[in-house]
Motif scaffolding. Structure first.
Motif, PDB file in Angstrom:
ATOM      1  N   GLY C  79       8.399   1.178  -8.251  1.00 52.96           N
ATOM      2  CA  GLY C  79       7.442   0.432  -7.490  1.00 52.96           C
ATOM      3  C   GLY C  79       6.363   1.227  -6.431  1.00 52.96           C
ATOM      4  N   ARG C  80       5.650   0.620  -5.787  1.00 52.41           N
ATOM      5  CA  ARG C  80       4.686   1.508  -4.828  1.00 52.41           C
ATOM      6  C   ARG C  80       5.432   1.725  -3.665  1.00 52.41           C
ATOM      7  NH1 ARG C  80      -0.381  -1.302  -4.134  1.00 52.41           N
ATOM      8  NH2 ARG C  80      -1.150  -0.146  -5.895  1.00 52.41           N
ATOM      9  N   SER C  81       6.287   1.094  -3.275  1.00 48.81           N
ATOM     10  CA  SER C  81       7.196   1.482  -2.042  1.00 48.81           C
ATOM     11  C   SER C  81       8.710   1.583  -2.180  1.00 48.81           C
ATOM     12  CB  SER C  81       6.758   0.217  -1.178  1.00 48.81           C
ATOM     13  OG  SER C  81       7.156   0.612   0.277  1.00 48.81           O
ATOM     14  N   GLU C 410       7.491   8.791   2.248  1.00 47.87           N
ATOM     15  CA  GLU C 410       8.716   8.116   2.641  1.00 47.87           C
ATOM     16  C   GLU C 410       9.967   8.858   2.840  1.00 47.87           C
ATOM     17  OE1 GLU C 410       7.714   6.374  -0.992  1.00 47.87           O
ATOM     18  OE2 GLU C 410       6.106   5.149  -0.176  1.00 47.87           O
ATOM     19  N   TYR C 411      10.165   9.971   2.502  1.00 49.12           N
ATOM     20  CA  TYR C 411      11.280  10.607   2.348  1.00 49.12           C
ATOM     21  C   TYR C 411      11.320  11.027   4.106  1.00 49.12           C
ATOM     22  CZ  TYR C 411      14.428  14.545   2.811  1.00 49.12           C
ATOM     23  OH  TYR C 411      15.494  15.523   2.949  1.00 49.12           O
ATOM     24  N   TRP C 412      10.292  11.567   4.377  1.00 51.35           N
ATOM     25  CA  TRP C 412      10.341  11.847   5.766  1.00 51.35           C
ATOM     26  C   TRP C 412      10.541  11.022   6.929  1.00 51.35           C
ATOM     27  CZ3 TRP C 412      12.264  16.446   7.246  1.00 51.35           C
ATOM     28  CH2 TRP C 412      12.347  17.640   6.095  1.00 51.35           C
ATOM     29  N   LEU C 413       9.956   9.622   6.604  1.00 50.43           N
ATOM     30  CA  LEU C 413      10.414   8.574   7.496  1.00 50.43           C
ATOM     31  C   LEU C 413      11.850   8.257   7.386  1.00 50.43           C
ATOM     32  CD1 LEU C 413       7.280   6.412   6.856  1.00 50.43           C
ATOM     33  CD2 LEU C 413       8.224   7.056   9.142  1.00 50.43           C
ATOM     34  N   GLY C 414      12.391   8.401   6.159  1.00 50.91           N
ATOM     35  CA  GLY C 414      13.632   7.983   5.792  1.00 50.91           C
ATOM     36  C   GLY C 414      14.670   8.942   6.793  1.00 50.91           C
ATOM     37  N   GLN C 415      14.267  10.032   6.523  1.00 52.81           N
ATOM     38  CA  GLN C 415      14.938  11.242   7.465  1.00 52.81           C
ATOM     39  C   GLN C 415      15.072  10.962   8.929  1.00 52.81           C
ATOM     40  OE1 GLN C 415      16.788  12.754   4.878  1.00 52.81           O
ATOM     41  NE2 GLN C 415      16.649  14.398   6.173  1.00 52.81           N
ATOM     42  N   TRP C 450      -0.748   2.851   2.919  1.00 54.63           N
ATOM     43  CA  TRP C 450      -1.093   3.014   1.525  1.00 54.63           C
ATOM     44  C   TRP C 450      -0.164   2.401   0.599  1.00 54.63           C
ATOM     45  CZ3 TRP C 450      -5.757   5.204   1.201  1.00 54.63           C
ATOM     46  CH2 TRP C 450      -6.112   5.918   2.236  1.00 54.63           C
ATOM     47  N   THR C 451       0.592   1.630   0.937  1.00 61.09           N
ATOM     48  CA  THR C 451       1.651   1.027   0.053  1.00 61.09           C
ATOM     49  C   THR C 451       1.008  -0.558   0.024  1.00 61.09           C
ATOM     50  OG1 THR C 451       3.061  -0.032   1.952  1.00 61.09           O
ATOM     51  CG2 THR C 451       3.801   1.899   0.931  1.00 61.09           C
ATOM     52  N   ALA C 452       0.169  -0.905   1.021  1.00 58.02           N
ATOM     53  CA  ALA C 452      -0.401  -2.126   1.254  1.00 58.02           C
ATOM     54  C   ALA C 452      -2.011  -2.030   0.533  1.00 58.02           C
ATOM     55  CB  ALA C 452      -0.681  -2.519   2.594  1.00 58.02           C
ATOM     56  N   GLU C 453      -2.258  -0.825   0.519  1.00 53.98           N
ATOM     57  CA  GLU C 453      -3.839  -0.734  -0.285  1.00 53.98           C
ATOM     58  C   GLU C 453      -3.706  -0.680  -1.690  1.00 53.98           C
ATOM     59  OE1 GLU C 453      -7.697   0.849  -1.102  1.00 53.98           O
ATOM     60  OE2 GLU C 453      -5.760   1.562  -1.793  1.00 53.98           O
ATOM     61  N   ASN C 454      -4.318  -1.086  -2.517  1.00 53.97           N
ATOM     62  CA  ASN C 454      -4.031  -1.400  -4.000  1.00 53.97           C
ATOM     63  C   ASN C 454      -4.466  -0.338  -4.863  1.00 53.97           C
ATOM     64  OD1 ASN C 454      -2.345  -3.678  -4.216  1.00 53.97           O
ATOM     65  ND2 ASN C 454      -4.277  -4.703  -2.984  1.00 53.97           N
ATOM     66  N   SER C 455      -5.077   0.845  -4.397  1.00 53.55           N
ATOM     67  CA  SER C 455      -5.732   1.678  -5.305  1.00 53.55           C
ATOM     68  C   SER C 455      -4.991   3.112  -5.256  1.00 53.55           C
ATOM     69  CB  SER C 455      -7.174   2.065  -4.797  1.00 53.55           C
ATOM     70  OG  SER C 455      -6.939   3.040  -3.889  1.00 53.55           O
ATOM     71  N   ASP C 456      -3.489   3.077  -4.910  1.00 51.35           N
ATOM     72  CA  ASP C 456      -2.943   4.479  -5.044  1.00 51.35           C
ATOM     73  C   ASP C 456      -3.607   5.518  -4.610  1.00 51.35           C
ATOM     74  OD1 ASP C 456      -0.396   3.591  -5.533  1.00 51.35           O
ATOM     75  OD2 ASP C 456      -0.851   3.269  -7.779  1.00 51.35           O
ATOM     76  N   GLY C 457      -4.745   5.486  -3.701  1.00 49.28           N
ATOM     77  CA  GLY C 457      -5.448   6.411  -3.230  1.00 49.28           C
ATOM     78  C   GLY C 457      -6.902   6.626  -3.881  1.00 49.28           C
TER      79      GLY C 457
END
Lengths: 495, 495, 495
Positions: C79-81, C410-415, C450-457
């Protein structure tokens, strides 16, 4: 000329006209000189039935190469159980746990998996023959007792094989008690030598009476214990007449009407087929104990209590020491009470849809299918107004929803395990760890059930939701217990 | 009229009739007044060869837009290395590490990746030109020395470029020693200006003799060291005659028969191309040291010992301080000794299958393919009885199995790293941490090799299994060492 | 005969000839006896417009069953997030957060999601009707106030519904202030009863003047505050004339020229629609506060400062206590200043391409599409030289690159979160924890956007890269602060 029980079955059956010698060898010798020493040999090869039932036979063994190949480990990000290495440690399934292939491979794949007997049973000729099926020992070779792959397990036992083959039907006393050639305590590496075919025609079809039947002992026992209220009962009774052979050596259950819910439930259930321990005192439970061949016929919400009442659990978690249940494939229990079950739909209507054979006749395919790959034949027959695209969309919508809950349940179980470890090494009191461990025991079975069940929730989305969210809630409660204790200790230290 | 070595090569070759001026500019001046000041300029553009070898040339540069786009980061749940951000920290590859595009992009993609020189080389016109290939500086622009993207790395050096282009062949002394225009210690941002083409025809085909050849110096050196027993040797010798030019300035290796295992091994190997440190004393190893241009030609099981013997490691892990090897793409070492290798199959038979060109002639495609995308041409030629669906199924089965083991190896490496951190901050003794760190060093290379190798295990499934499960076992051992110490400390505290 | 504002709009419009009774009921009574008691009832059903604008209407409601089904939880590995359960804890979106379906489902899916009011709004008839759309209460049923699903949340409020329906336009005073039938403080379970249609024609098209318009109050307010420099302004002004009705009860914004950037920005923006707290003093901000209906119109890089200036944050993180912003779908802010925006491309050109209707006329499809599913109509119209395969490749290349950065962020926020917990329980000083928490606040919004924005960048790859890598850098800085403190404490203990 035949035995009483057999005679009763055969009378007026479609098979009445068949000579005994069609299915039994050495009948002549036996007739000439009846007695146990000249007992006829039953032909267990499904090809015997297949000589008449051609479409059913060939559909069972024909392979349709699926996109994506086989040997898909469930413990990967896109598998059904991405976090199993953490959540099931140190259980044998963490060594290899694949998404299943078709029925024709059920014996082969069970023997060849890395968690079975150290990986000593390998494909002859290696990977290039991985698509082959047929007689077990035409496909596999035994590398011998001293062969052991790194990171393999020694799983496998005579009981678990009862759900993979019909070959042992005459050599296995009811429930695997001592008295037959093989019993629950037999050496599995000896038993496997006697297994040549996957579960065959005779598992579900009585060869004498041509009636629908079941032969899996633990299923018969579970229904027999409560024919009025088990998951298959309708209006207070179950359409299953238990017939005993050879003074109880063997029992079978014969139905008046085909009920594939029962036929498939011979394997597609949660069953206990391995050694474990007792909740009450931690004592080991070995194969001599009848609890090692047991069908609960209970669903995800009921199983923990059931196993506590049975005084049995499978293994302890590597980190928390929680006493955990390892689930098999509980499709029957999941389906029971679902929307489709209440509507009278049975397994075969979706999984064995009618196809046209080479001879032009319609037949129920015995190449048991995933309905999503055969929506027109499986779903649209009963939902005639709907398009294939719409039915696929609906199936996938339910599965996506349930997968979402599975991933959440796994995340929170992982948090509980990691937080437990942190709490343990930072000195949280054993009484607090005990409370968290109890939450782990609760949360685990409510989740793991759904990684073993093969529908990703489609068989019963409401049950899936209830079970998985209760798992999440239990894990969160466990995490909170530990976090509160760690933060309280911190406050205490500051004073 | 030509130099001795060249003359020897050109005699009796298919190219014998070609005038020198076809491939060299300024030959007239040189002939009029021979000497180093009028040295002819070699045309390095593959288009020169392509003017005759049209199919080969166009197949190399034609793009077939793959489903899924490019720039696929390996460090994502569906990538080849989902946990690389934890497992490779703080190495440069954690800044961007993509699944590869075709050979036509090998220079462009190497320069444009975020880990190369701070990201200063960008696609002209931005993302919309990402599908373009051709001359490096038609496609890319240099944003300048002061340009540095957030979260980029400063990787890239003259040696690593030797596997991306043939353009430097006349300017790079054997093994990158000082003496040519460029050497191992040159400034990479200067060297890149001289790189206009990806690895070209002359890398594998001797332009004078039209014989198969190799020019990558470190490969020649590695084979030369042990021609009897290296991974390409057959019956105690390797079909590679080393020819030295200009008093050893340059060496090439010429084969009698095409052996694409050797040709491809110029790049598709594990090689050391960067600075590092010594196991023995921790001292830095810089580009002046010949060990920074080195081919081990050893497989996953042998590499740790090899690098210990060489007294070289790449980097220390951010958390554990383990001394780690960063792998390149070790396809040749993996393939060596595999079922297909033993059967005499070479790389080109699967990766450069015969296709029909626009001119109606069959040719070996130089748009090097993934066989799974061209099963009919790649696999079925040698396995004529099999369907495309079956071969795909078999390939994917092997890859699924190996991916399962990769994910397990990553899980356990992650556990080792996290447990190390926990042990470290909760006061586990340095001697215990040292033991766990040694297990990390062991487990790492046995795993990371397979994220760098591009076949997901298909090139050699047995080696993949052995290596990855040994990695898992080493990580588990490390975790156990740490857990035991933490729990023992807990017991100690209670007393 | 009509009100002044309406008259001005209707004059010279394409709709001038239409009788009031086409769109309003009870006009006769009102004309006979004008006054508030006989106020005509406006027909809000889009079918009224659809009776003339058939193609637009039917394209809005027609369903094209997507491969993969609906109800795709963002918080899964694909998924996106994937890490949202950790990163957004304990926010309501962690209970269910799906990838969106088409516009026809926007109300239904908002009400039926597990995080909305405890899950009390369910599909009538259950999962089998999940593909149905139409009037809200034809599709959904209210299970009642006492119904609460396990692991659901109580989200949902009158303001958030303003982006899902146009039905409340006449009952909602400007900005949701008190005075209409519904306001920001109304009970959401009462408001939903009044919602029968998704956002309809009148959201973007003035029914009297047939001019392009916007009606979403917080967008009008945000533009009105700075018409010269907001993200839609060109040459120092915005093409939006604000018209006030009924003494300011309601305002609308009318454009001279269609600008779908503005029309779509009524919903496709980051907006604040829930209660929160103040940075300055931690005080609660409730629905009585106008900040609970607010459009920042700022991008990822600007939002943290914007919300600090506004003195508002959404929630505190479960582990670190960081004060976090929960993003909505900030497409407009992302697109502003992008390559396509600078080229004058508006939303509808890619998302509502021209198709041929059943009547043979070309029309702008109102079944708003993902351009990647309609590349020929969406992309190739402006890029005529390019193939569909090439454009898909380019889109996916950008999205792959951005997804790579998202996964790293996400990895680094998790860390950061995990390291915070470890630091906290091992006794790192509160002042150090404060520094790390500030880094979390910084890193979070730069990622979650960027998880809320719907274009994946794709809408703005440069902005995506800058934002996400700054998030990574901030998280890494936070981890380093904590690790340094833990290791220093260790050193201290040794002395």
């Amino acid at each position: 000329m035949c035995h009483t029980e057999v005679k009763a079955l055969k009378e007026a059956s479609k098979h009445a006209a068949l000579a005994c010698s069609v299915c039994h060898e050495k009948t002549k010798e036996h007739l000439a000189n009846p007695g146990p020493d000249t007992r006829p040999v039953t032909k267990l090869d499904p090809a015997v039935c297949g000589s008449c039932h051609k479409n059913q036979y060939s559909s069972f063994f024909d392979v349709h190469y699926p996109e994506g190949g086989a040997r898909k480990e469930k413990g990967t990000p896109v598998g059904r159980s991405p976090m199993q290495d953490k959540l099931l440690a140190p259980y044998g399934f963490t060594f290899e746990h694949n998404e299943p292939r078709g029925h024709a491979y059920m014996v082969i794949d069970q023997f060849a998996v890395d968690r079975f007997q150290g990986g000593r049973y390998q494909f002859k000729g290696g990977w290039k023959n991985y698509a082959k099926n047929g007689k077990t020992w035409d496909v596999l070779e035994d590398k011998g007792e001293s062969y052991k792959l790194t990171e393999s397990a020694m799983a496998g036992n005579p009981t678990c094989i009862q759900c993979k083959t019909s070959d042992l039907v005459l050599k296995w006393k009811y429930l695997g008690e001592k008295g037959g050639k093989w019993d629950r305590t037999s050496k599995v590496t000896e038993v496997v030598k006697d297994v040549h075919n996957p579960v065959g025609c005779i598992e579900c079809h009585d060869p004498h009476g041509a009636k629908p039947r079941v032969i899996r002992d633990a299923l018969i026992a579970a229904i027999d214990k409560d024919p009025a209220k088990n998951i298959f009962a309708k209006n207070g009774k179950t359409d299953l007449k238990v017939v005993s052979f050879r003074d109880g050596f063997r029992k079978i259950g014969v139905m008046e009407q085909t009920d594939s819910r029962l036929m498939c439930a011979q394997c597609h259930v949660e069953y206990n087929c391995g050694p474990g321990s007792q909740w009450s005192n931690g004592a080991k439970v070995g194969f001599n104990d009848i609890r090692t061949n047991h069908f609960p016929l209970q669903n995800a919400l009921q199983l923990l209590q059931h196993y506590k009442d049975l005084d049995f659990f499978d293994f302890k978690h590597a980190v928390t020491g929680a006493r955990l249940i390892k689930l098999q494939h509980p499709e029957a229990e999941t389906y029971a009470g679902s929307v489709h079950d209440k509507a009278g739909v049975q397994c075969h209507q979706c999984h064995m849809p009618k196809l046209k054979g080479k001879d032009g006749k319609m037949f129920s395919t015995h190449g048991v299918v995933k309905p999503i790959n055969m929506v027109k034949e499986s779903c649209v027959t009963c939902h005639p107004g709907d398009s294939v695209a719409k039915k696929k969309y609906e199936i996938q919508t339910i599965q996506n929803y349930v997968k979402g809950k599975m991933r959440k349940a796994e995340y929170w179980l992982g948090q509980l395990i990691d937080t437990y470890k942190l709490a343990q090494v930072t000195g949280v009191a054993p009484s607090v760890l005990d409370q968290a461990r109890a939450k782990h025991e609760e949360a685990h079975v409510l989740w793991e059930y759904w990684t073993a069940e093969n529908s990703d929730g489609f068989h019963n989305p409401d049950l899936a939701r209830e079970s998985l969210t209760k798992s999440i809630a239990a894990s969160k409660a466990g995490v909170k217990i530990l976090n509160d204790a760690m933060l309280a200790a911190k406050q205490e230290n500051k004073k």
